[in-house]
Design a protein around this motif. Structure first.
Motif, PDB file in Angstrom:
ATOM      1  N   ALA A  11       0.828  -1.200   0.000  1.00 27.83           N
ATOM      2  CA  ALA A  11       0.000   0.000   0.000  1.00 27.83           C
ATOM      3  C   ALA A  11       0.865   1.253   0.000  1.00 27.83           C
ATOM      4  CB  ALA A  11      -0.940   0.001   1.204  1.00 27.83           C
ATOM      5  N   GLU A  12       1.950   1.237   0.785  1.00 26.26           N
ATOM      6  CA  GLU A  12       2.874   2.368   0.801  1.00 26.26           C
ATOM      7  C   GLU A  12       3.515   2.560  -0.568  1.00 26.26           C
ATOM      8  OE1 GLU A  12       5.745   1.864   3.908  1.00 26.26           O
ATOM      9  OE2 GLU A  12       4.226   1.948   5.492  1.00 26.26           O
ATOM     10  N   ASP A  13       3.897   1.466  -1.212  1.00 27.49           N
ATOM     11  CA  ASP A  13       4.486   1.546  -2.547  1.00 27.49           C
ATOM     12  C   ASP A  13       3.484   2.126  -3.543  1.00 27.49           C
ATOM     13  OD1 ASP A  13       6.809   0.476  -1.543  1.00 27.49           O
ATOM     14  OD2 ASP A  13       6.480  -1.537  -2.371  1.00 27.49           O
ATOM     15  N   GLU A  19       1.825   9.323  -5.947  1.00 28.62           N
ATOM     16  CA  GLU A  19       2.415  10.657  -5.740  1.00 28.62           C
ATOM     17  C   GLU A  19       3.373  11.012  -6.879  1.00 28.62           C
ATOM     18  OE1 GLU A  19       4.188  10.592  -1.865  1.00 28.62           O
ATOM     19  OE2 GLU A  19       2.255  10.474  -0.843  1.00 28.62           O
ATOM     20  N   LEU A  20       4.144  10.043  -7.327  1.00 26.40           N
ATOM     21  CA  LEU A  20       5.051  10.289  -8.448  1.00 26.40           C
ATOM     22  C   LEU A  20       4.282  10.637  -9.715  1.00 26.40           C
ATOM     23  CD1 LEU A  20       7.781   7.508  -8.120  1.00 26.40           C
ATOM     24  CD2 LEU A  20       8.048   9.963  -7.747  1.00 26.40           C
ATOM     25  N   VAL A  21       3.208   9.911  -9.976  1.00 26.06           N
ATOM     26  CA  VAL A  21       2.396  10.170 -11.161  1.00 26.06           C
ATOM     27  C   VAL A  21       1.776  11.563 -11.079  1.00 26.06           C
ATOM     28  CG1 VAL A  21       0.304   9.472 -12.397  1.00 26.06           C
ATOM     29  CG2 VAL A  21       1.950   7.744 -11.665  1.00 26.06           C
ATOM     30  N   ALA A  22       1.264  11.928  -9.907  1.00 27.70           N
ATOM     31  CA  ALA A  22       0.667  13.258  -9.734  1.00 27.70           C
ATOM     32  C   ALA A  22       1.721  14.351  -9.932  1.00 27.70           C
ATOM     33  CB  ALA A  22       0.020  13.372  -8.361  1.00 27.70           C
ATOM     34  N   ALA A  23       2.913  14.140  -9.385  1.00 23.18           N
ATOM     35  CA  ALA A  23       3.986  15.119  -9.549  1.00 23.18           C
ATOM     36  C   ALA A  23       4.388  15.241 -11.016  1.00 23.18           C
ATOM     37  CB  ALA A  23       5.185  14.732  -8.696  1.00 23.18           C
ATOM     38  N   GLY A  24       4.457  14.125 -11.701  1.00 20.54           N
ATOM     39  CA  GLY A  24       4.778  14.149 -13.127  1.00 20.54           C
ATOM     40  C   GLY A  24       3.718  14.879 -13.930  1.00 20.54           C
ATOM     41  N   ALA A  25       2.454  14.688 -13.589  1.00 17.56           N
ATOM     42  CA  ALA A  25       1.370  15.383 -14.278  1.00 17.56           C
ATOM     43  C   ALA A  25       1.455  16.886 -14.032  1.00 17.56           C
ATOM     44  CB  ALA A  25       0.024  14.842 -13.814  1.00 17.56           C
ATOM     45  N   ALA A  26       1.800  17.282 -12.824  1.00 16.82           N
ATOM     46  CA  ALA A  26       1.930  18.709 -12.508  1.00 16.82           C
ATOM     47  C   ALA A  26       3.067  19.333 -13.321  1.00 16.82           C
ATOM     48  CB  ALA A  26       2.164  18.892 -11.013  1.00 16.82           C
ATOM     49  N   VAL A  27       4.177  18.622 -13.439  1.00 22.15           N
ATOM     50  CA  VAL A  27       5.303  19.131 -14.231  1.00 22.15           C
ATOM     51  C   VAL A  27       4.905  19.246 -15.700  1.00 22.15           C
ATOM     52  CG1 VAL A  27       7.620  18.554 -15.076  1.00 22.15           C
ATOM     53  CG2 VAL A  27       7.084  18.331 -12.646  1.00 22.15           C
TER      54      VAL A  27
END
Length: 57
Positions: A11-13, A19-27
């Motif tokens: 679940a943590e993974d 979070e990585l996907v969301a950060a990538g989308a923001a960039v």
């Protein structure tokens, strides 16, 4: 074959990956805005100006 990770670790993974996907989308969104401001808008203005000049002749 038995899994060595727990459900909590999985679940943590999964949360970390989200979070990585969301950060990538923001960039990517920010990059799209930069391209619009720095490339597309000036190019469009130049095309409009040249078109106007051609139509005036």
């Amino acid at each position: 074959m038995a899994s060595t990770g727990s459900a909590a670790e999985a679940a943590e993974d999964a949360e970390f990956i989200e979070e990585l996907v969301a950060a990538g989308a923001a960039v990517a969104d920010e990059a799209d805005e930069d391209v619009e401001e720095e490339v597309i808008a000036p190019f469009s203005a130049t095309v409009r100006s040249l078109t106007s000049k051609l139509l005036d002749d």
